[in-house]
Design a protein around this motif. Structure first.
Motif, PDB file in Angstrom:
ATOM      1  N   PHE A  37      -5.856   0.242  -9.955  1.00  0.00           N
ATOM      2  CA  PHE A  37      -6.365  -0.075 -11.283  1.00  0.00           C
ATOM      3  C   PHE A  37      -7.886  -0.011 -11.380  1.00  0.00           C
ATOM      4  CE2 PHE A  37      -6.548  -4.199  -9.237  1.00  0.00           C
ATOM      5  CZ  PHE A  37      -7.676  -4.794  -9.775  1.00  0.00           C
ATOM      6  N   VAL A  38      -8.595  -0.225 -10.275  1.00  0.00           N
ATOM      7  CA  VAL A  38     -10.061  -0.208 -10.309  1.00  0.00           C
ATOM      8  C   VAL A  38     -10.567   1.166 -10.742  1.00  0.00           C
ATOM      9  CG1 VAL A  38     -12.168  -0.473  -8.932  1.00  0.00           C
ATOM     10  CG2 VAL A  38     -10.251  -2.050  -8.606  1.00  0.00           C
ATOM     11  N   THR A  39      -9.946   2.224 -10.208  1.00  0.00           N
ATOM     12  CA  THR A  39     -10.338   3.594 -10.562  1.00  0.00           C
ATOM     13  C   THR A  39      -9.364   4.238 -11.537  1.00  0.00           C
ATOM     14  OG1 THR A  39      -9.186   4.409  -8.598  1.00  0.00           O
ATOM     15  CG2 THR A  39     -11.568   4.011  -8.399  1.00  0.00           C
ATOM     16  N   ASP A  40      -8.296   3.522 -11.889  1.00  0.00           N
ATOM     17  CA  ASP A  40      -7.236   4.005 -12.769  1.00  0.00           C
ATOM     18  C   ASP A  40      -6.681   5.347 -12.282  1.00  0.00           C
ATOM     19  OD1 ASP A  40      -5.406   3.876 -14.842  1.00  0.00           O
ATOM     20  OD2 ASP A  40      -6.763   4.832 -16.282  1.00  0.00           O
ATOM     21  N   THR A  41      -6.351   5.401 -10.995  1.00  0.00           N
ATOM     22  CA  THR A  41      -5.801   6.629 -10.416  1.00  0.00           C
ATOM     23  C   THR A  41      -4.461   6.349  -9.741  1.00  0.00           C
ATOM     24  OG1 THR A  41      -7.077   6.234  -8.381  1.00  0.00           O
ATOM     25  CG2 THR A  41      -8.045   7.737  -9.993  1.00  0.00           C
ATOM     26  N   TRP A  42      -3.620   7.370  -9.733  1.00  0.00           N
ATOM     27  CA  TRP A  42      -2.355   7.379  -8.999  1.00  0.00           C
ATOM     28  C   TRP A  42      -2.526   8.340  -7.836  1.00  0.00           C
ATOM     29  CZ3 TRP A  42       1.965   4.507  -9.859  1.00  0.00           C
ATOM     30  CH2 TRP A  42       2.039   3.821 -11.081  1.00  0.00           C
ATOM     31  N   ALA A  43      -2.075   7.947  -6.665  1.00  0.00           N
ATOM     32  CA  ALA A  43      -2.185   8.815  -5.492  1.00  0.00           C
ATOM     33  C   ALA A  43      -1.265   8.307  -4.386  1.00  0.00           C
ATOM     34  CB  ALA A  43      -3.632   8.860  -4.998  1.00  0.00           C
ATOM     35  N   TRP A  44      -1.087   9.161  -3.376  1.00  0.00           N
ATOM     36  CA  TRP A  44      -0.309   8.804  -2.189  1.00  0.00           C
ATOM     37  C   TRP A  44      -1.223   8.099  -1.199  1.00  0.00           C
ATOM     38  CZ3 TRP A  44       4.762   9.008  -2.139  1.00  0.00           C
ATOM     39  CH2 TRP A  44       5.422   9.871  -3.026  1.00  0.00           C
ATOM     40  N   GLU A  45      -0.698   7.045  -0.586  1.00  0.00           N
ATOM     41  CA  GLU A  45      -1.453   6.308   0.428  1.00  0.00           C
ATOM     42  C   GLU A  45      -0.554   5.944   1.598  1.00  0.00           C
ATOM     43  OE1 GLU A  45      -3.474   2.827  -1.006  1.00  0.00           O
ATOM     44  OE2 GLU A  45      -4.536   3.946  -2.576  1.00  0.00           O
ATOM     45  N   LEU A  46      -1.194   5.772   2.740  1.00  0.00           N
ATOM     46  CA  LEU A  46      -0.526   5.173   3.885  1.00  0.00           C
ATOM     47  C   LEU A  46      -0.465   3.666   3.655  1.00  0.00           C
ATOM     48  CD1 LEU A  46      -2.361   7.076   6.759  1.00  0.00           C
ATOM     49  CD2 LEU A  46      -0.003   7.443   5.981  1.00  0.00           C
ATOM     50  N   PRO A  47       0.515   2.981   4.203  1.00  0.00           N
ATOM     51  CA  PRO A  47       0.547   1.523   4.109  1.00  0.00           C
ATOM     52  C   PRO A  47      -0.691   0.937   4.794  1.00  0.00           C
ATOM     53  CG  PRO A  47       2.660   2.374   4.847  1.00  0.00           C
ATOM     54  CD  PRO A  47       1.700   3.516   4.882  1.00  0.00           C
ATOM     55  N   MET A  48      -1.313  -0.036   4.125  1.00  0.00           N
ATOM     56  CA  MET A  48      -2.544  -0.630   4.676  1.00  0.00           C
ATOM     57  C   MET A  48      -2.784  -1.989   4.058  1.00  0.00           C
ATOM     58  SD  MET A  48      -5.546   1.448   2.666  1.00  0.00           S
ATOM     59  CE  MET A  48      -4.709   3.026   2.609  1.00  0.00           C
ATOM     60  N   GLY A  49      -3.655  -2.739   4.711  1.00  0.00           N
ATOM     61  CA  GLY A  49      -4.025  -4.030   4.162  1.00  0.00           C
ATOM     62  C   GLY A  49      -5.095  -4.694   5.002  1.00  0.00           C
ATOM     63  N   LEU A  50      -5.519  -5.855   4.532  1.00  0.00           N
ATOM     64  CA  LEU A  50      -6.585  -6.587   5.200  1.00  0.00           C
ATOM     65  C   LEU A  50      -6.093  -7.237   6.487  1.00  0.00           C
ATOM     66  CD1 LEU A  50      -8.179  -8.344   2.106  1.00  0.00           C
ATOM     67  CD2 LEU A  50      -8.968  -6.277   3.278  1.00  0.00           C
ATOM     68  N   VAL A  51      -6.967  -7.258   7.469  1.00  0.00           N
ATOM     69  CA  VAL A  51      -6.714  -7.965   8.722  1.00  0.00           C
ATOM     70  C   VAL A  51      -7.047  -9.438   8.461  1.00  0.00           C
ATOM     71  CG1 VAL A  51      -7.367  -8.192  11.154  1.00  0.00           C
ATOM     72  CG2 VAL A  51      -7.298  -5.918  10.073  1.00  0.00           C
ATOM     73  N   GLU A  52      -6.076 -10.303   8.686  1.00  0.00           N
ATOM     74  CA  GLU A  52      -6.279 -11.739   8.456  1.00  0.00           C
ATOM     75  C   GLU A  52      -7.164 -12.328   9.565  1.00  0.00           C
ATOM     76  OE1 GLU A  52      -5.318 -13.126   5.728  1.00  0.00           O
ATOM     77  OE2 GLU A  52      -4.061 -11.469   5.025  1.00  0.00           O
ATOM     78  N   ASP A  53      -7.786 -13.465   9.266  1.00  0.00           N
ATOM     79  CA  ASP A  53      -8.625 -14.146  10.258  1.00  0.00           C
ATOM     80  C   ASP A  53      -7.827 -14.401  11.530  1.00  0.00           C
ATOM     81  OD1 ASP A  53     -10.753 -14.193   8.482  1.00  0.00           O
ATOM     82  OD2 ASP A  53     -10.347 -16.237   7.805  1.00  0.00           O
ATOM     83  N   GLY A  54      -8.374 -14.001  12.676  1.00  0.00           N
ATOM     84  CA  GLY A  54      -7.740 -14.212  13.963  1.00  0.00           C
ATOM     85  C   GLY A  54      -6.641 -13.217  14.297  1.00  0.00           C
ATOM     86  N   GLU A  55      -6.355 -12.301  13.409  1.00  0.00           N
ATOM     87  CA  GLU A  55      -5.279 -11.323  13.614  1.00  0.00           C
ATOM     88  C   GLU A  55      -5.846 -10.051  14.252  1.00  0.00           C
ATOM     89  OE1 GLU A  55      -1.580  -9.789  10.852  1.00  0.00           O
ATOM     90  OE2 GLU A  55      -3.577  -9.755   9.949  1.00  0.00           O
TER      91      GLU A  55
END
Length: 179
Positions: free
Chosen positions: A62-80
């Motif tokens: 939504f920030v760039t209002d774009t649709w695209a393919w992505e690899l699964p990803m996310g933030l590394v939690e504290d201590g992870e």
């Protein structure tokens, strides 16, 4: 030529982003205020199957209002550990669990303005354990043939820097392995 940091002060803080002003001395001796963005690490998972396909997510940013393919990803939690985060994100976002992971590539996407670090991992032995548990990540999942990735990049169907770095490294990895 090395820049020297004399101090740092907070300008803005959220759980997602920290904006800082750094008192730096440039190599020519000048001292300036330099604004940087401090971000949490990102872990990315590239799941490849026996048919030379990679699991990708079709999603809206939504920030760039774009649709695209992505690899699964996310933030590394504290201590992870980044590998654990990549495994967790793959499972939450796709319902696939890696049996093993190996680091594919490490990247700093904008080292001149942010300390963001991206850790991309590859798994060749993921198994389906159920439906995704994260409901806000993507509209659909698809196993994409590796042979289609270059064209998808050219057509701007893949635009996320973490995914671009991941799939290009995946293609280099496949090429280096002779196939």
């Amino acid at each position: 030529m090395r820049w020297k940091v004399h101090g740092e002060r907070a300008l803005y803080d959220t759980p997602w982003v920290r904006l800082r002003s750094l008192d730096v001395q440039q190599p020519d001796g000048a001292r300036v205020d330099y604004t940087v963005v401090r971000l949490r690490d990102v872990a990315v998972a590239a799941a490849v199957d026996g048919e030379r396909q990679v699991l990708m997510m079709w999603r809206h940013r939504f920030v760039t209002d774009t649709w695209a393919w992505e690899l699964p990803m996310g933030l590394v939690e504290d201590g992870e550990e980044p590998a654990r985060a990549a495994s967790r994100e793959l499972e939450e976002e796709t319902g696939w669990r890696p049996g093993s992971l190996r680091e594919l590539v490490y990247a700093e996407p904008a080292a001149g303005i942010t300390d963001a670090r991206h850790f991309v991992f590859r798994t060749d032995d993921a198994r389906r354990i159920g439906a995704p548990t994260e409901r806000n990540e993507s509209d659909r999942l698809e196993w994409i043939p590796l042979s289609r990735l270059a064209g998808m990049i050219t057509r701007r169907e893949i635009v996320s820097s973490a995914t671009l770095v991941g799939v290009m490294s995946l293609l280099l990895d496949i090429s280096a392995a002779g196939g």
